[in-house]
Design a protein around this motif. Structure first.
Motif, mmCIF file in Angstrom:
data_model
loop_
_atom_site.group_PDB
_atom_site.id
_atom_site.type_symbol
_atom_site.label_atom_id
_atom_site.label_comp_id
_atom_site.label_asym_id
_atom_site.label_seq_id
_atom_site.Cartn_x
_atom_site.Cartn_y
_atom_site.Cartn_z
ATOM 1 N N ASP A 69 -0.881 12.029 -15.233
ATOM 2 C CA ASP A 69 -1.551 13.005 -15.338
ATOM 3 C C ASP A 69 -3.043 13.454 -13.931
ATOM 4 O O ASP A 69 -3.875 14.406 -14.150
ATOM 5 C CB ASP A 69 -3.672 13.959 -17.188
ATOM 6 N N CYS A 70 -2.315 13.070 -13.016
ATOM 7 C CA CYS A 70 -2.810 13.466 -12.288
ATOM 8 C C CYS A 70 -2.386 14.292 -11.145
ATOM 9 O O CYS A 70 -1.645 14.500 -11.053
ATOM 10 C CB CYS A 70 -2.601 11.934 -10.657
ATOM 11 N N THR A 71 -3.667 14.724 -10.179
ATOM 12 C CA THR A 71 -3.234 15.540 -9.182
ATOM 13 C C THR A 71 -2.365 15.173 -7.807
ATOM 14 O O THR A 71 -3.593 13.801 -7.526
ATOM 15 C CB THR A 71 -4.436 16.557 -8.435
ATOM 16 N N ILE A 72 -1.398 15.298 -7.524
ATOM 17 C CA ILE A 72 -0.869 14.378 -6.273
ATOM 18 C C ILE A 72 -0.794 15.188 -5.062
ATOM 19 O O ILE A 72 -0.797 16.517 -5.363
ATOM 20 C CB ILE A 72 0.352 13.729 -6.311
ATOM 21 N N HIS A 73 -1.291 13.858 -3.663
ATOM 22 C CA HIS A 73 -1.967 15.590 -3.059
ATOM 23 C C HIS A 73 -0.484 15.282 -1.792
ATOM 24 O O HIS A 73 -0.162 14.027 -1.900
ATOM 25 C CB HIS A 73 -3.049 14.376 -2.356
ATOM 26 N N TYR A 83 -12.084 -6.327 6.890
ATOM 27 C CA TYR A 83 -13.090 -7.013 7.383
ATOM 28 C C TYR A 83 -12.917 -8.907 6.983
ATOM 29 O O TYR A 83 -11.861 -8.806 6.954
ATOM 30 C CB TYR A 83 -13.591 -7.907 5.477
ATOM 31 N N PHE A 84 -13.153 -10.043 7.508
ATOM 32 C CA PHE A 84 -12.813 -11.053 7.718
ATOM 33 C C PHE A 84 -12.779 -11.832 6.543
ATOM 34 O O PHE A 84 -14.136 -11.941 5.681
ATOM 35 C CB PHE A 84 -14.184 -11.609 8.064
ATOM 36 N N TYR A 85 -11.551 -12.597 6.167
ATOM 37 C CA TYR A 85 -11.417 -13.510 5.463
ATOM 38 C C TYR A 85 -10.264 -14.525 5.569
ATOM 39 O O TYR A 85 -9.396 -13.864 6.075
ATOM 40 C CB TYR A 85 -11.429 -13.092 3.710
ATOM 41 N N PRO A 86 -10.158 -15.591 5.393
ATOM 42 C CA PRO A 86 -9.037 -16.241 5.362
ATOM 43 C C PRO A 86 -7.745 -16.217 5.248
ATOM 44 O O PRO A 86 -7.143 -15.892 5.834
ATOM 45 C CB PRO A 86 -9.466 -17.826 4.952
ATOM 46 N N ASP A 87 -7.820 -15.151 3.286
ATOM 47 C CA ASP A 87 -6.865 -15.018 3.066
ATOM 48 C C ASP A 87 -6.082 -13.318 3.529
ATOM 49 O O ASP A 87 -4.942 -13.106 3.353
ATOM 50 C CB ASP A 87 -6.642 -14.582 1.738
ATOM 51 N N LEU A 88 -6.830 -13.153 4.747
ATOM 52 C CA LEU A 88 -6.221 -11.558 4.817
ATOM 53 C C LEU A 88 -6.165 -12.122 6.155
ATOM 54 O O LEU A 88 -7.241 -11.548 7.782
ATOM 55 C CB LEU A 88 -7.767 -10.914 5.368
ATOM 56 N N PRO A 89 -4.907 -12.463 7.309
ATOM 57 C CA PRO A 89 -4.472 -12.555 8.181
ATOM 58 C C PRO A 89 -4.798 -11.427 9.360
ATOM 59 O O PRO A 89 -4.851 -11.856 10.410
ATOM 60 C CB PRO A 89 -3.061 -13.287 8.346
ATOM 61 N N LYS A 90 -4.768 -10.373 8.603
ATOM 62 C CA LYS A 90 -3.982 -9.067 10.007
ATOM 63 C C LYS A 90 -6.233 -8.527 10.484
ATOM 64 O O LYS A 90 -6.607 -8.499 11.324
ATOM 65 C CB LYS A 90 -4.190 -7.593 9.300
ATOM 66 N N GLY A 91 -6.816 -9.859 9.925
ATOM 67 C CA GLY A 91 -8.544 -9.124 9.553
ATOM 68 C C GLY A 91 -8.527 -7.492 9.263
ATOM 69 O O GLY A 91 -9.589 -6.937 9.025
ATOM 70 N N TYR A 92 -7.680 -6.787 8.681
ATOM 71 C CA TYR A 92 -8.246 -5.616 7.922
ATOM 72 C C TYR A 92 -6.947 -5.854 6.766
ATOM 73 O O TYR A 92 -5.762 -5.931 6.880
ATOM 74 C CB TYR A 92 -7.774 -4.333 9.163
ATOM 75 N N GLN A 93 -7.526 -4.537 5.694
ATOM 76 C CA GLN A 93 -6.267 -4.384 4.646
ATOM 77 C C GLN A 93 -5.949 -3.019 4.684
ATOM 78 O O GLN A 93 -6.611 -2.207 4.987
ATOM 79 C CB GLN A 93 -7.301 -4.479 3.456
ATOM 80 N N ILE A 94 -4.766 -2.571 4.181
ATOM 81 C CA ILE A 94 -3.996 -1.435 4.453
ATOM 82 C C ILE A 94 -4.626 -0.767 3.408
ATOM 83 O O ILE A 94 -3.698 -1.127 1.666
ATOM 84 C CB ILE A 94 -3.263 -1.232 5.065
ATOM 85 N N THR A 95 -5.387 0.149 3.254
ATOM 86 C CA THR A 95 -5.588 1.212 1.940
ATOM 87 C C THR A 95 -5.773 2.237 2.195
ATOM 88 O O THR A 95 -5.684 2.929 3.830
ATOM 89 C CB THR A 95 -6.422 0.869 1.326
ATOM 90 N N GLN A 96 -5.474 2.913 1.160
ATOM 91 C CA GLN A 96 -6.030 4.373 0.609
ATOM 92 C C GLN A 96 -7.159 4.679 1.123
ATOM 93 O O GLN A 96 -8.014 4.569 -0.261
ATOM 94 C CB GLN A 96 -5.385 5.342 0.618
ATOM 95 N N PHE A 97 -8.146 5.195 1.572
ATOM 96 C CA PHE A 97 -9.337 5.936 1.723
ATOM 97 C C PHE A 97 -10.169 7.077 1.237
ATOM 98 O O PHE A 97 -10.301 7.193 -0.103
ATOM 99 C CB PHE A 97 -10.682 5.123 3.785
ATOM 100 N N ASP A 98 -10.569 7.799 2.028
ATOM 101 C CA ASP A 98 -11.001 8.926 1.622
ATOM 102 C C ASP A 98 -9.665 10.635 0.999
ATOM 103 O O ASP A 98 -10.179 10.573 0.508
ATOM 104 C CB ASP A 98 -11.718 9.774 3.568
ATOM 105 N N ARG A 99 -8.645 9.729 2.045
ATOM 106 C CA ARG A 99 -7.549 11.058 1.806
ATOM 107 C C ARG A 99 -6.413 9.599 0.707
ATOM 108 O O ARG A 99 -5.084 9.811 0.962
ATOM 109 C CB ARG A 99 -6.922 11.503 2.374
ATOM 110 N N PRO A 100 -6.526 9.528 -1.120
ATOM 111 C CA PRO A 100 -5.775 9.213 -1.745
ATOM 112 C C PRO A 100 -4.522 10.118 -2.338
ATOM 113 O O PRO A 100 -4.313 11.457 -1.962
ATOM 114 C CB PRO A 100 -6.490 8.590 -2.373
ATOM 115 N N ILE A 101 -3.683 9.110 -2.603
ATOM 116 C CA ILE A 101 -2.114 9.781 -3.162
ATOM 117 C C ILE A 101 -2.691 10.697 -4.129
ATOM 118 O O ILE A 101 -1.797 11.917 -4.112
ATOM 119 C CB ILE A 101 -1.130 8.615 -2.950
ATOM 120 N N ALA A 102 -3.376 10.376 -5.322
ATOM 121 C CA ALA A 102 -3.737 11.360 -6.811
ATOM 122 C C ALA A 102 -5.120 11.476 -6.819
ATOM 123 O O ALA A 102 -6.123 10.371 -6.745
ATOM 124 C CB ALA A 102 -2.605 10.788 -7.667
#
Ligand code: ADP
Ligand code: MG
Length: 475
Positions: A69-73, A83-102
């Motif tokens: 029942d979300c509003t889709i943007h 962030y740094f962590y050994p299992d994160l090879p790029k050194g960053y995670q791609i994620t939605q932050f201040d503008r999420p899909i819903a």
């Protein structure tokens, strides 16, 4: 007078989307594959490799958002969370932050205590660090890096550990109906972080919260929350303060221990990923996603109660999964008897699959054959105990009820002459029992019935046999 405290809970649920390939590259999503077999320059973050959004993953995210029942943007943005962590090879995670899909959805766990959904966003998973397989070394498997996830974040509307469990159960069931994820918690396809604080009962402010991670089952979520509520309550009741921190649930020791303090947690330096344009979802795309929306569990349960006149309990059991609800409806249609179909599916079908540890889809028999079996019982051709025997045969061999009945001569005997002959034999050989029966011990009727069943190898029509035995004994 001492203050009583009430818990306030908000949940963050990560769900792995059921796509063939990863979120930004064409590597296969493959649980349990040879380590590091499904990696490429994009998910390894090699210089110059460009991410390309997986449209199927986005569509599954939309479907989940609609189901909750979300509003889709129309516009959302993929950001880099650094962030740094050994299992994160790029050194960053791609994620939605201040503008999420819903945003702004809701889900009723079934008791009317609705939980609002704050947001749903798309993101990629990290790889896996394996700490316990190579002595004191840690190994890295990057197959999971880049796997598409949605994160579902609730408002702090959850009122108790039991409410959390009910909500999570309904959420998982809904996502399964939507077929956006297999939701297999053992494989990590559904992971829950729980935020919890306590406050004086009846007040509306929010206290300092802690976040509990690492719970791999709903019962662990429930136990971890109960533990943490008790700990925070004891702290506040004795004049202490709750420290804002992240805790890890240790199921073996039934306690939550600090993982890292939020005070020293890093600044993720979010910024829009320069390789990815804003994600546009137009009305036509939302409309296409809506067309894929199935009837959801609550609506289907309500329909089962009204259309088939089923008790709420039956409707809940039968709607547990989409496959089971489909199986039931096909059986009811084939049988022409909704209540009998419900009993057969709940007792015999579920009993069989549970006992044999198989999926419904792997059952040798099917709704059409079970419907035919129910018809034979309703017509009086089979007694209910014979029908149960026939069902067992159907489930083990896949043969139809007709075939089994014909091959084994299992049809119920309703011929009066034959029945009377058996009844007479049963009475004739047992004068002592006849005397006791006539003296008032009418429970012995069951004994005479047993005698008839023995002679008829279980095929005598029990209703007519009872009548004949009574005539002989009482008459
Ligand atoms: P954070 O910045 O620590 O991640 P958020 O405000 O993003 O916190 O909220 C994360 C989750 O915690 C949400 O599910 C939200 O409902 C819940 N939450 C926020 N504040 C509280 C609180 N004081 N008590 C319990 N849950 C909370
Ligand atoms: Mg958070």
């Amino acid at each position: 007078m001492s203050t009583t405290f009430e818990p306030v809970i908000g949940l963050e649920v990560h769900v792995q989307l059921a796509t063939r390939t990863k979120l930004f590259c064409a590597d296969l999503v493959s649980f349990g594959a040879e380590p590091n077999a499904h990696v490429c320059p994009v998910c390894l973050g090699l210089p110059g490799a460009l991410p390309v959004p997986n449209e199927a993953a986005i569509d599954l995210g939309l479907l989940a958002a609609l189901g909750l029942d979300c509003t889709i943007h129309e516009w959302s943005v993929f950001a880099r969370k650094n962030y740094f962590y050994p299992d994160l090879p790029k050194g960053y995670q791609i994620t939605q932050f201040d503008r999420p899909i819903a945003t702004a959805g809701q889900l009723d766990p079934g008791d009317g205590a609705i939980v609002r959904i704050r947001r749903i966003h798309l993101e990629e998973d990290a790889g896996k660090s394996i700490h316990d397989r190579f002595g004191d070394r840690t190994a890295i498997d990057l197959n999971r890096a880049g796997t598409p996830l949605i994160e579902i974040v609730t408002e702090p509307d959850v009122q108790s550990p039991a409410h959390a469990r009910a909500f999570l159960g309904r959420l998982k069931q809904t996502l399964e109906y939507l077929e956006v994820s297999d939701c297999d918690m053992e494989k990590g396809s559904l992971r829950v972080d729980a935020n919890v604080s306590v406050r004086p009962a009846g007040t509306t402010g929010l206290g300092t919260k802690t976040e509990v991670k690492n719970m791999n089952s709903f019962s662990n979520v429930e136990r971890a929350l109960a533990f943490e509520i008790e700990r925070q309550t004891a702290l506040l009741a004795t004049g202490g303060t709750v420290v804002h921190e992240t805790l890890l649930w240790d199921a073996a020791r039934s306690e939550a221990r600090p993982m890292r303090s939020k005070e020293e947690s890093h600044d993720y330096r979010y910024f829009p990923d320069p390789d990815l344009p804003p994600l546009r979802v137009d009305a036509a795309r939302v409309a296409r996603a809506s067309e894929r929306l199935p009837e959801l569990p609550a609506a289907r349960g309500a329909r089962f109660r009204s259309q088939y006149q089923l008790p709420a309990y039956d409707a809940d059991v039968l709607c547990a999964t989409r496959a089971l609800a489909d199986f039931y409806e096909a059986t009811a249609a084939a049988a022409g008897d909704a209540k009998a179909a419900s009993n057969w599916v709940m007792t015999d079908v579920l009993g069989w699959v549970n006992q044999h540890g198989i999926a419904l889809a792997d059952l040798a028999t099917n709704p059409q054959q079970i419907g035919a079996l129910i018809r034979m019982t309703n017509d009086g051709r089979l007694s209910s105990s014979m029908a149960r025997t026939v069902f067992t045969e159907m489930a083990s061999t896949g043969q139809s009820a007709e075939q089994i009945v014909a091959e084994r001569g299992l049809v119920q005997v309703r011929d009066d002459e034959q029945l009377r002959a058996w009844a007479e034999e049963a009475v004739a050989g047992h004068e002592g029992e006849v005397e006791r029966y006539r003296g008032g011990d009418t429970r012995l009727l069951a004994f005479f019935m047993g005698q008839v069943m023995k002679r008829s190898k279980g095929k005598a029509d029990p209703r007519r046999t009872t009548e004949l035995l009574k005539e002989l004994l009482d008459g």
